[in-house]
Scaffold this motif. Structure first.
Motif, PDB file in Angstrom:
ATOM      1  N   PRO A  98      42.459 -29.274  23.893  1.00 25.34           N
ATOM      2  CA  PRO A  98      40.790 -29.160  22.782  1.00 25.34           C
ATOM      3  C   PRO A  98      39.651 -29.549  23.608  1.00 25.34           C
ATOM      4  CG  PRO A  98      42.275 -30.957  21.664  1.00 25.34           C
ATOM      5  CD  PRO A  98      43.098 -30.605  22.275  1.00 25.34           C
ATOM      6  N   TYR A  99      38.973 -28.731  23.798  1.00 30.31           N
ATOM      7  CA  TYR A  99      37.382 -29.232  24.841  1.00 30.31           C
ATOM      8  C   TYR A  99      36.362 -29.042  24.091  1.00 30.31           C
ATOM      9  CZ  TYR A  99      39.696 -30.599  28.878  1.00 30.31           C
ATOM     10  OH  TYR A  99      40.872 -31.364  29.836  1.00 30.31           O
ATOM     11  N   TRP A 100      35.302 -29.649  24.199  1.00 22.16           N
ATOM     12  CA  TRP A 100      34.032 -28.988  23.106  1.00 22.16           C
ATOM     13  C   TRP A 100      33.812 -28.280  24.170  1.00 22.16           C
ATOM     14  CZ3 TRP A 100      33.364 -29.737  18.040  1.00 22.16           C
ATOM     15  CH2 TRP A 100      33.777 -31.037  17.803  1.00 22.16           C
ATOM     16  N   LEU A 101      33.368 -27.473  24.455  1.00 22.79           N
ATOM     17  CA  LEU A 101      32.365 -25.932  24.720  1.00 22.79           C
ATOM     18  C   LEU A 101      30.899 -26.512  24.530  1.00 22.79           C
ATOM     19  CD1 LEU A 101      32.206 -23.901  27.068  1.00 22.79           C
ATOM     20  CD2 LEU A 101      32.647 -22.456  24.884  1.00 22.79           C
ATOM     21  N   ILE A 102      29.775 -26.278  25.289  1.00 21.55           N
ATOM     22  CA  ILE A 102      28.492 -26.642  24.365  1.00 21.55           C
ATOM     23  C   ILE A 102      27.666 -26.196  25.085  1.00 21.55           C
ATOM     24  CG2 ILE A 102      26.175 -28.403  24.788  1.00 21.55           C
ATOM     25  CD1 ILE A 102      28.946 -30.192  25.407  1.00 21.55           C
ATOM     26  N   ALA A 103      25.978 -24.867  23.693  1.00 23.31           N
ATOM     27  CA  ALA A 103      25.491 -24.400  23.901  1.00 23.31           C
ATOM     28  C   ALA A 103      24.515 -24.400  25.024  1.00 23.31           C
ATOM     29  CB  ALA A 103      24.998 -23.717  22.620  1.00 23.31           C
ATOM     30  N   GLY A 104      24.503 -24.380  26.029  1.00 25.40           N
ATOM     31  CA  GLY A 104      22.775 -24.493  26.524  1.00 25.40           C
ATOM     32  C   GLY A 104      21.399 -23.939  26.034  1.00 25.40           C
ATOM     33  N   LYS A 105      21.109 -23.541  27.076  1.00 28.31           N
ATOM     34  CA  LYS A 105      19.614 -22.725  26.681  1.00 28.31           C
ATOM     35  C   LYS A 105      19.535 -21.548  26.854  1.00 28.31           C
ATOM     36  CE  LYS A 105      17.066 -27.078  28.322  1.00 28.31           C
ATOM     37  NZ  LYS A 105      16.507 -27.464  29.702  1.00 28.31           N
ATOM     38  N   GLU A 106      19.070 -20.956  26.496  1.00 27.08           N
ATOM     39  CA  GLU A 106      18.414 -19.497  26.109  1.00 27.08           C
ATOM     40  C   GLU A 106      19.626 -18.554  26.310  1.00 27.08           C
ATOM     41  OE1 GLU A 106      16.428 -18.802  29.056  1.00 27.08           O
ATOM     42  OE2 GLU A 106      14.426 -20.488  28.739  1.00 27.08           O
ATOM     43  N   GLY A 107      21.388 -18.937  25.601  1.00 28.05           N
ATOM     44  CA  GLY A 107      21.723 -17.720  25.676  1.00 28.05           C
ATOM     45  C   GLY A 107      23.060 -18.099  26.756  1.00 28.05           C
ATOM     46  N   SER A 108      22.933 -19.697  26.972  1.00 32.92           N
ATOM     47  CA  SER A 108      24.143 -20.461  27.953  1.00 32.92           C
ATOM     48  C   SER A 108      25.103 -21.042  27.488  1.00 32.92           C
ATOM     49  CB  SER A 108      23.288 -20.402  29.420  1.00 32.92           C
ATOM     50  OG  SER A 108      22.552 -21.598  28.772  1.00 32.92           O
ATOM     51  N   VAL A 109      26.052 -21.328  28.100  1.00 32.00           N
ATOM     52  CA  VAL A 109      26.394 -22.712  27.711  1.00 32.00           C
ATOM     53  C   VAL A 109      26.562 -23.506  28.907  1.00 32.00           C
ATOM     54  CG1 VAL A 109      28.378 -21.243  26.543  1.00 32.00           C
ATOM     55  CG2 VAL A 109      28.161 -21.723  28.945  1.00 32.00           C
ATOM     56  N   GLU A 110      27.083 -25.124  29.522  1.00 34.14           N
ATOM     57  CA  GLU A 110      26.120 -25.512  29.632  1.00 34.14           C
ATOM     58  C   GLU A 110      28.069 -25.784  30.949  1.00 34.14           C
ATOM     59  OE1 GLU A 110      23.974 -27.705  30.000  1.00 34.14           O
ATOM     60  OE2 GLU A 110      23.268 -28.245  28.323  1.00 34.14           O
ATOM     61  N   SER A 111      27.193 -25.946  31.797  1.00 30.84           N
ATOM     62  CA  SER A 111      28.204 -25.874  32.817  1.00 30.84           C
ATOM     63  C   SER A 111      29.347 -27.338  32.674  1.00 30.84           C
ATOM     64  CB  SER A 111      27.316 -26.594  34.542  1.00 30.84           C
ATOM     65  OG  SER A 111      26.930 -27.415  34.383  1.00 30.84           O
ATOM     66  N   TYR A 112      29.522 -28.071  32.025  1.00 25.83           N
ATOM     67  CA  TYR A 112      30.594 -28.889  31.887  1.00 25.83           C
ATOM     68  C   TYR A 112      30.881 -28.920  29.950  1.00 25.83           C
ATOM     69  CZ  TYR A 112      27.269 -32.073  29.634  1.00 25.83           C
ATOM     70  OH  TYR A 112      26.700 -32.722  28.642  1.00 25.83           O
ATOM     71  N   ALA A 113      32.186 -28.705  30.291  1.00 20.31           N
ATOM     72  CA  ALA A 113      33.155 -29.059  29.143  1.00 20.31           C
ATOM     73  C   ALA A 113      33.405 -30.435  28.708  1.00 20.31           C
ATOM     74  CB  ALA A 113      33.463 -27.935  28.041  1.00 20.31           C
ATOM     75  N   LEU A 114      33.278 -30.971  27.364  1.00 21.30           N
ATOM     76  CA  LEU A 114      34.260 -32.359  27.623  1.00 21.30           C
ATOM     77  C   LEU A 114      35.874 -32.048  26.284  1.00 21.30           C
ATOM     78  CD1 LEU A 114      31.557 -34.341  26.362  1.00 21.30           C
ATOM     79  CD2 LEU A 114      31.868 -34.317  27.895  1.00 21.30           C
ATOM     80  N   ARG A 115      36.533 -32.998  27.189  1.00 23.05           N
ATOM     81  CA  ARG A 115      38.109 -32.825  26.760  1.00 23.05           C
ATOM     82  C   ARG A 115      37.745 -33.603  25.164  1.00 23.05           C
ATOM     83  NH1 ARG A 115      43.353 -34.788  29.297  1.00 23.05           N
ATOM     84  NH2 ARG A 115      44.614 -34.166  27.775  1.00 23.05           N
ATOM     85  N   ALA A 116      38.697 -33.148  24.749  1.00 23.12           N
ATOM     86  CA  ALA A 116      37.922 -34.034  23.085  1.00 23.12           C
ATOM     87  C   ALA A 116      39.122 -35.209  23.114  1.00 23.12           C
ATOM     88  CB  ALA A 116      38.214 -32.715  21.829  1.00 23.12           C
ATOM     89  N   GLU A 117      39.923 -35.570  23.628  1.00 20.71           N
ATOM     90  CA  GLU A 117      40.704 -36.494  23.474  1.00 20.71           C
ATOM     91  C   GLU A 117      40.204 -37.921  23.817  1.00 20.71           C
ATOM     92  OE1 GLU A 117      44.097 -37.737  26.030  1.00 20.71           O
ATOM     93  OE2 GLU A 117      44.897 -35.694  24.660  1.00 20.71           O
ATOM     94  N   CYS A 118      40.293 -38.812  22.565  1.00 16.87           N
ATOM     95  CA  CYS A 118      39.650 -40.371  22.847  1.00 16.87           C
ATOM     96  C   CYS A 118      40.021 -41.060  23.809  1.00 16.87           C
ATOM     97  CB  CYS A 118      39.435 -40.878  21.706  1.00 16.87           C
ATOM     98  SG  CYS A 118      39.163 -42.903  21.547  1.00 16.87           S
ATOM     99  N   THR A 119      39.559 -41.709  25.135  1.00 17.60           N
ATOM    100  CA  THR A 119      40.139 -41.947  26.370  1.00 17.60           C
ATOM    101  C   THR A 119      41.369 -43.582  26.003  1.00 17.60           C
ATOM    102  OG1 THR A 119      38.074 -43.236  26.761  1.00 17.60           O
ATOM    103  CG2 THR A 119      38.821 -41.126  27.339  1.00 17.60           C
ATOM    104  N   HIS A 120      40.726 -43.813  24.177  1.00 16.91           N
ATOM    105  CA  HIS A 120      41.284 -45.338  24.378  1.00 16.91           C
ATOM    106  C   HIS A 120      42.858 -44.838  23.607  1.00 16.91           C
ATOM    107  CE1 HIS A 120      42.404 -47.926  20.305  1.00 16.91           C
ATOM    108  NE2 HIS A 120      42.270 -48.973  21.871  1.00 16.91           N
TER     109      HIS A 120
END
Length: 142
Positions: A47-69
């Motif tokens: 699982p990854y967090w996809l993030i909405a960007g500005k004006e109908g786009s998505v950010e150029s990065y996603a974050l893995r939803a897994e805690c690093t602990h």
């Protein structure tokens, strides 16, 4: 390039919770506010967090939803504008930097690209971590 001894993961087309291919236009319609985020299936079926960007786009990065602990799912709490791991209390800012341990490091980054047909593709992060001291925000887009 992956770490020494670590196999490089092939880029994948992101899928939503129903395993449907994520198309940028329909995803942004469901998440119109910049900064909105939702889970998608990404690299290695994780699982990854996809993030909405500005004006109908998505950010150029996603974050893995897994805690690093210990690998629990770090949930995004919009009212707090941070990710919170329910297991041991680790907290991360909206870009995945550690705010509170026991997490030893930031959430893993993945590169997000929108293909010609509007499909969202996720691949391994191959640039300098923009969250690190001296990171170049221009290197990753927004």
């Amino acid at each position: 390039a992956g770490a020494a001894g670590k196999k490089k993961l092939q880029p994948v087309v992101a899928t939503d919770r129903q395993m449907a291919v994520v198309k940028v236009t329909s995803w942004v319609k469901k998440h119109p506010k910049a900064g909105a985020r939702d889970l998608v299936v990404g690299l290695g079926g994780e699982p990854y967090w996809l993030i909405a960007g500005k004006e109908g786009s998505v950010e150029s990065y996603a974050l893995r939803a897994e805690c690093t602990h210990l690998g629990c799912l770090a949930d995004y709490r919009p009212e707090l504008t941070k990710y919170v791991c329910p297991c041991h209390g680790s907290e991360y800012d909206k870009e995945g930097r550690v705010l509170r341990g026991p997490a030893p490091r930031a959430l893993d980054l993945a590169k997000v690209e929108v293909l010609e047909d509007g499909t969202v593709q996720i691949s391994e992060w191959d640039m300098k971590d923009f969250r690190a001291a001296g990171g170049d925000a221009k290197a990753w887009g927004t």
